[in-house]
Write a protein that holds these residues in place. Structure first.
Motif: not given
Length: 485
Positions: A43, A180, A353, A357, A360, A386, A391, A394
């Protein structure tokens, strides 16, 4: 297993640019059964590469600056709220009623850090504010009953599920159909041209105005990252929903903070929106729609806008309108079961997370800006979206190795990290990769004076050649700035 190549592909990036990334692997950082270190590295690396790419375009450089991803810097940033000191005082991360509780048939985790969430939890259980009273109220109820009762009262409680139980849930099925990183074209208007950059440090987001309508970690991490990269970030909060001071200090670097009643201050918001390039929202899906702030409405009011949304569960499926936090998503999706033991649920070594995230989301904004200004289909407003639960999927996708269980041990109910060996795969030593021992976070901590006191904090994890090494300004008090550019 999460890796930068897969997430860079999700972001629509040129795979040839992956050669510009070098990795410093530090076994022992972010230890867990699940590949948390690999997710964190991917990330942050994708975010740094997206920043370097945009910076190269704006500076007219022939090549993209080299990106370095150091597991030590990444691990320190992902646990930054635990390293924060304010005048030597460590903040309280979780309130006494934010924890795991035994139920008649398993476990439930509650979140009660905010006063209004705590009040709703206590009202749902019909108890006074006392851990012993809550424990007694939950002991004879099923976990699913508690989950639904507290949710109906507007509070936050989630039953512990195994990965298989979550896979059978309707929200997991809805998430499985989504990428994602979601990308949606909002309009056909050409975006504003980005002025060229010169000088150092290279600030890819310089001159861009970002309206930050986020709360609680993932969204603020994204906007804090955009501020690092030069954006003018103005965080707006409702006056009646004050932020936790320490949390605001941790995620407020580089930003300004103002309060605005969206119902009464619509004209002021319209003025801010008219001059904005990016709007980032982190409230539960639909919560802002009544103010005319859905992505489609925002794009209609400000054509060419980049809208970035983050939520706990996604903007779809049976849980699409629910509130949620990282700790609760870990419990619902089976992560807490994987990281725990038969005796007690566990937790990841960081709120990974949220942090993952957040990086991302920042990366998706940077790539959207690059595509707007320099892509084949230049212009056009864009929505990037997102969800923490996506996440989480993933992170778990084919990555749990039962043979590692003997070496990894779950965390306790306070959300602290695991102490097991965890995984150290994902990057084998080779071209662009160095393996170095991890000796703790000290090299990536710094101190500064600020309007809220002397701060010890985690330095930025996003790093590329000629890029910024720290934020241009420390955080100030919540709501202390004017709601204007």
């Amino acid at each position: 297993m999460p890796d930068i190549g897969s997430v860079w592909g999700e972001l629509g990036g040129d795979p040839a640019l992956l050669a510009r990334v070098s990795t410093v692997v530090r076994p022992g950082a972010l230890p867990a059964r699940l590949p948390v270190r690999e997710l964190a590295r991917a990330c942050v690396g994708a975010c740094a590469l997206a920043a370097a790419e945009l910076g190269a375009h704006r500076a007219g450089r022939a090549g993209v600056p080299r990106v370095t991803v150091d597991d030590g810097a990444v691990a320190t940033a992902f646990t930054g709220e635990r390293h924060l000191l304010v005048d030597g005082r460590a903040p309280q991360i979780f309130a006494p009623l934010s924890r795991f509780w035994r139920t008649a048939d398993g476990w439930v985790r509650t979140h009660a850090n905010y006063p209004h969430h705590r009040a709703r939890l206590l009202r749902a259980l019909d108890v006074r504010e006392d851990p012993a009273a809550v424990e007694s109220a939950l002991r004879d109820r099923s976990a699913l009953e508690v989950e639904e009762t507290v949710y109906a009262a507007g509070g936050l409680a989630v039953a512990l599920r195994t990965p298989a139980e979550w896979a059978a849930h309707g929200q997991a099925a809805a998430l499985a159909t989504r990428p994602l990183v979601e990308h949606v074209r909002l309009d056909t208007t050409r975006a504003r041209a980005l002025p060229p950059l010169d000088g150092t440090p290279l600030l890819p987001a310089a001159g861009l105005r970002v309206l930050d309508l986020t709360r609680v970690l993932a969204g603020p991490v994204a906007t804090r990252t955009l501020a690092l990269l030069g954006a003018d970030v103005l965080r707006l909060d409702a006056p009646h929903l004050p932020e936790l001071p320490d949390q605001h200090a941790d995620t407020g670097f580089g930003k300004r903070s103002a309060t605005l009643d969206l119902a009464a201050g619509g004209d002021r918001f319209a003025e801010l929106l008219a001059a904005a390039d990016v709007v980032v929202t982190g409230y539960r899906p639909g919560a802002l729609d009544r103010f005319g702030l859905s992505p489609e409405a925002l794009a209609e009011r400000r054509p060419g806008l980049v809208v970035a949304q983050v939520s706990a569960w996604g903007a779809y499926g049976p849980w699409g309108g629910r509130r949620g936090f990282d700790s609760l998503v870990q419990v619902a999706t089976g992560i807490a079961a994987v990281e725990g033991s038969p005796q007690r649920p566990g937790a990841l070594p960081a709120q990974a997370l949220d942090h993952g995230t957040g990086y991302l989301l920042a990366a998706a904004v940077l790539r959207a800006l690059t595509e707007q200004a320099y892509g084949d289909a230049a212009g056009r407003g864009r929505l990037v979206r997102l969800a923490l639960a996506r996440t989480a999927a993933w992170l778990q996708d084919g990555s749990h190795r039962p043979e590692d269980d003997a070496a990894a041990h779950g965390a306790g109910a306070d959300g602290a990290g695991t102490d097991g060996a965890g995984t150290d795969g994902g990057e084998a030593p080779g071209a662009g990769v160095r393996a170095v021992p991890y000796d703790g976070p000290a090299p990536w901590l710094a101190e500064t004076d600020s309007p809220v006191g002397r701060l010890r904090y985690a330095r930025p994890a996003v790093s590329f050649a000629d890029g910024p090494h720290d934020w241009a300004r420390p955080p100030g008090p919540w709501g202390a700035d004017a709601a204007r550019w």
